[in-house]
Structures are given as structure tokens and as C-alpha cells.
Design an enzyme around this catalytic site. Structure first.
Site, PDB file in Angstrom:
ATOM      1  CG  ASP A   1      -2.250   0.581   0.845  1.00 27.20           C
ATOM      2  OD1 ASP A   1      -2.303   1.345  -0.050  1.00 27.20           O
ATOM      3  OD2 ASP A   1      -3.266   0.303   1.750  1.00 27.20           O
TER       4      ASP A   1
ATOM      5  CG  ASP B   1      -9.565   1.062  -0.642  1.00 25.57           C
ATOM      6  OD1 ASP B   1      -8.634   1.001  -1.431  1.00 25.57           O
ATOM      7  OD2 ASP B   1      -9.496   0.926   0.491  1.00 25.57           O
TER       8      ASP B   1
END
Ligand SMILES: *[C@@H]1O[C@H](CO)[C@@H](O)[C@H](O)[C@H]1NC(C)=O
Ligand SMILES: *[C@@H]1O[C@H](CO)[C@@H](O)[C@H](O)[C@H]1NC(C)=O
Ligand SMILES: *[C@@H]1O[C@H](CO)[C@@H](O)[C@H](O)[C@H]1NC(C)=O
Length: 426
Positions: A170, A231
Site C-alpha cells: 500500500d 477502494d
């Protein structure tokens, strides 16, 4: 006569265009050379469904713990997921202890993962599956656990020592573009130096977009797949926004995808709470067209037979996993209909017709065959099978013909077109 020569000119133009496409494919960017993700990764990832649930006292069945992953591993095998290709069982954020150990290594939270990751990896491997893990290029993970900045080599080696097979990396808590880009590159090389085959899943372009356009040629050299956009969540708004983002940027992102490197529109949320049946069909159909990694985020202990059948649909998975490895694109949008298509191996094509309307009933839409597959999909004829929402053989169609389809509001009809000249050869 006149009509005929126009037809021939059209054929020539279309052939040249597809030749250009083939040449472009040959010249397309080099992929990360780790031999992995020749087709889009398939598996399960905990984030969308289980998020950062740390409360194992009150919610032992849904907190992020080794028990959750062991149960999912068992079900992936016993309920047929592995047989249709779902192979990678992936941990997202929140698996770590709040601090590194005395030797500076990352460690799993000892209460929630009492056996440690090595033990979990062994268990997952014993089921014939692979284990994915999560870390962050910056100083902290998005949920505030230790980041990998300054520890890339150590963390890559730790994951390799544990037997990890995939890393989702990430991009939170990273203070500059330079650190972000160098970090993503460095980690790719560090994983390679461990000598272990580890799929490398990046969010590099997503964190770059607010500042400048990502160089996908470079990204493809370092990552097996890469997130471009926010997301996914368990809602129709989220699925729509991902599809809109993808078609809006398709000129830039479609051609760069191919064996070894894929655009990642994020998890499949089929089998949860937020999507109607038709919307789940749309997600499955379009993720197949987009050659997207198929990482489900749902609860395999409680999933409806209908959602399970959709996620395990072998015909649709075959489109997603097609060995030619070309991502599909939106061909056109008119009124409330979108047509997407994807070239497949053996001159076959996949076509998805979406009804964008969110009012009324099923919409009838007539497709002219010649408009599909760059004019060559059905030349001189083809066999069309509808795969979704239900499988139906529609039969043989001539190049010059058209056919009518019916699509529910927010739903999608997914078709497969086989060139008859290939059928005859077989
Ligand atoms: C590391 O990279 C080299 C050169 O690109 C490649 O040949 C090798 O297979 C890679 N090793 C692993 C474990 O990915
Ligand atoms: C991590 O924190 C240190 C100390 O504050 C800082 O110098 C460094 O640039 C940070 N790294 C990233 C990637 O944000
Ligand atoms: C993108 O990176 C590649 C090398 O990785 C380079 O050859 C190319 O010029 C770059 N493209 C742009 C637009 O900067």
C-alpha cells in the site's frame, strides 16, 4: 457492386487496424520478470468484508485472526473455489503487532495470530493454496501499523522466510512522490533478491494520480498488478464509479495490461449485502472483460448459492483468464447502453452489454454484428453464446446480420463470439 467494394474497403481498414493492434502488442512494455501472474491473479482478500476488525473478544468470527484465514482456506478447498482457480488467500492491513520485534522484523499480532505467519503459510500451502500478505511503502500502513520505509530488504526477506506468495504493498504515510516511486521499485527488486516467487501487487499509480500521470510502462516493469482508483465498497455507486473511471482512462491503461501485469480495479464484492443480483452479474461480467484480478472479499462461510454459482462460473472465469491476456475496453455508449468488448485467443471475442438505466424494466437492444470485434469477430460468421445472466446458445450469425438482446436495469448481458472459421478447424 458498389456496396460490395465499400464492404471490402471496410474489411481492409479493419484488418489493418487489427494488424496495428497486434504490432502494438508485440511492442508493448516488458512485464515484471518473475514468471508470475501470466493470467490475472485469483483468490480472496479480507479487506472489503472484514476491514480492520481487531475485536476478537466480542467478534471472534469476524476479527482479523489466523482462525479467519484457516477457515477460509478450508472452504476454498471444500467448496470448489480452488478447483475453479481461486488460489491466493490474502491478508490485508491489520495483521501486524503494533511494533516490530527486537531485531526490527515485522511480527504478527501475537493474540490474533498465535502461530505466526510461517505457521499460517504452512497450513495454507498444505491445502494447495498460496498465501498473500500486506505491507506499506511509507512509514505506517493505512491503519497505522508499522510501515516498511527504511526496512524494504528486511521485510522482503521476512516474507520470503515465512513462505509468503503475494505482497500487496500500500502507499499510505509516504511523504513524497520520490519516496513513493523509489519505494515501489526498491521493494520489487528486494522481493526478487530473496529468490522466492512472490506476486507483487502495487497501489503506485493510485497514489500518483492526484499529482501527475503515472508512467505505466515503468510500473509494469516492477509490478504484477496495480490499483488505479479508490477502494471498492459494497455498493452499486462504487462499482459504477470504478467502471466510469476505467472507461474514461482506457486509452492510457488498456494497452499496458498483459501477461505478467494487470490493471487492478479492486475486489469482487459479490456475495455481500450491497449489490442486487443484476449488479453482481455486472461486476462479474465487467471484471472478466477488464482482465482484472479476481480477488473476492466476502464470507465464504455464508454465501448464497446464487452468488457462489456466479463467482464459480467457469465460462466467465475462462474469459477473465484468457491466455491472450488482452484487456477489454468500452466500445461505445449510447443513450443508456454501454457495449464493452475484449479480444480472446483463437479469434474469439467477449462482448458485454450494460443497461445503465435505473428505472423501468428490461431494455431491448439491437446489435449489428459488424460493429463488434473490430469488424472481424464474425467474419464471415460466428457462433454466439450468452454466458450471463444465464447461459444460452444463441446460434450462428452472419457478418451482416444483427441480433436483439434484453438487459435488466443495472444489469449486463455477457456474450462469447466464436469465429466459425476457427470452429471448422477444430
Ligand atoms: C529476478 O529477476 C531476474 C531478472 O529479471 C529473473 O530472471 C528472475 O527469475 C527473478 N527472480 C525471481 C525470484 O523473481
Ligand atoms: C518517514 O519518517 C521520517 C522521519 O520523520 C522521514 O524523514 C521520512 O521522509 C519518512 N518517509 C516517508 C516515506 O514518508
Ligand atoms: C516512461 O518510462 C519509460 C522507461 O521506463 C521511458 O522510456 C519513457 O520515456 C517514459 N515515458 C514518459 C512519458 O515519460
Amino acid at each position: 457492386m458498389k456496396l460490395r467494394s465499400t464492404d471490402q474497403r471496410l474489411v481492409c481498414t479493419l484488418m489493418l487496424r487489427s494488424l496495428a493492434l497486434v504490432l502494438y502488442g508485440v511492442l508493448a512494455a516488458r512485464a515484471l520478470n518473475n514468471g508470475l501472474a501470466k493470467t490475472p491473479t485469483m483468490g480472496w482478500l479480507h479487506w472489503e468484508r472484514f476491514m480492520c476488525n481487531l475485536n476478537c473478544q466480542e467478534e471472534p468470527d469476524s476479527c482479523i485472526s489466523e482462525q479467519l484465514f484457516m477457515q477460509m482456506a478450508e472452504l476454498m478447498v471444500s467448496d470448489g473455489w480452488k478447483d475453479v482457480g481461486y488460489e491466493y488467500l490474502c491478508i490485508d492491513d491489520c495483521w501486524m503487532a503494533p511494533q516490530r520485534d527486537s531485531e526490527d522484523r515485522l511480527q504478527a499480532d501475537p493474540q490474533r495470530f498465535p502461530g505466526g505467519i510461517r505457521h499460517l503459510a504452512n497450513y495454507v500451502h498444505s491445502k494447495g493454496l498460496k498465501l498473500g500478505i500486506y505491507a506499506d511503502v511509507g512509514n505506517k500502513t493505512c491503519a497505522g501499523f508499522p510501515g516498511s520505509f527504511g526496512h524494504y530488504d528486511l521485510d522482503a526477506q521476512t516474507f520470503a522466510d515465512w513462505g509468503v506468495d503475494l505482497l500487496k504493498f500500500d502507499g499510505c504515510y509516504c511523504d513524497s512522490i520520490k519516496h513513493l516511486e523509489n519505494g515501489y521499485k526498491y521493494m520489487s527488486l528486494a522481493l526478487n533478491r530473496t529468490g522466492r516467487s512472490i506476486v507483487y501487487s502495487c497501489e503506485w499509480p493510485f497514489y500518483l494520480w492526484p499529482f501527475h500521470k503515472p508512467n505505466y510502462t515503468t510500473i509494469r516493469q516492477y509490478c504484477n498488478h496495480w490499483r488505479n482508483f479508490v477502494d471498492v465498497s459494497d455498493s452499486w455507486e462504487s462499482i459504477k464509479s470504478i467502471l466510469d473511471w476505467t472507461s474514461f482512462h482506457q486509452e492510457k491503461i488498456v494497452d499496458v495490461a498483459g501477461p505478467g501485469g494487470w490493471n487492478d480495479p479492486d475486489m469482487l464484492v459479490i456475495g455481500n449485502f450491497g449489490l442486487s443480483w443484476d449488479q453482481q452479474v455486472t461486476q462479474m461480467a465487467l471484471w472478466a472483460i477488464m482482465a482484472a484480478p479476481l480477488l473476492m472479499s466476502n464470507d465464504l462461510r455464508q454465501i448464497s448459492p446464487q452468488a457462489k454459482d456466479l463467482l464459480q462460473n467457469k465460462d466467465v472465469i475462462a474469459i477473465n483468464q484468457d491466455p491472450l491476456g488482452k484487456q477489454g475496453y468500452r466500445l461505445r455508449k449510447e443513450d443508456n447502453i454501454e457495449v464493452w468488448e475484449r479480444p480472446l485467443s483463437n479469434l474469439a471475442w467477449a462482448v458485454a452489454v450494460r443497461n445503465l438505466q435505473e428505472i423501468g424494466g428490461p431494455h431491448f437492444y439491437t446489435i449489428t454484428i459488424v460493429s463488434l470485434g473490430r469488424g472481424v469477430a464474425c467474419n464471415p460468421s460466428c457462433f454466439i453464446t450468452q454466458l450471463l445472466p444465464v447461459k444460452r446458445e444463441l446460434g450462428f450469425y452472419e457478418w451482416t446480420s444483427s441480433f436483439k438482446t434484453q438487459i435488466n436495469p443495472t444489469g449486463t448481458v455477457l456474450l462469447r463470439l466464436e469465429a466459425t472459421r476457427m470452429l471448422q478447424k477444430n
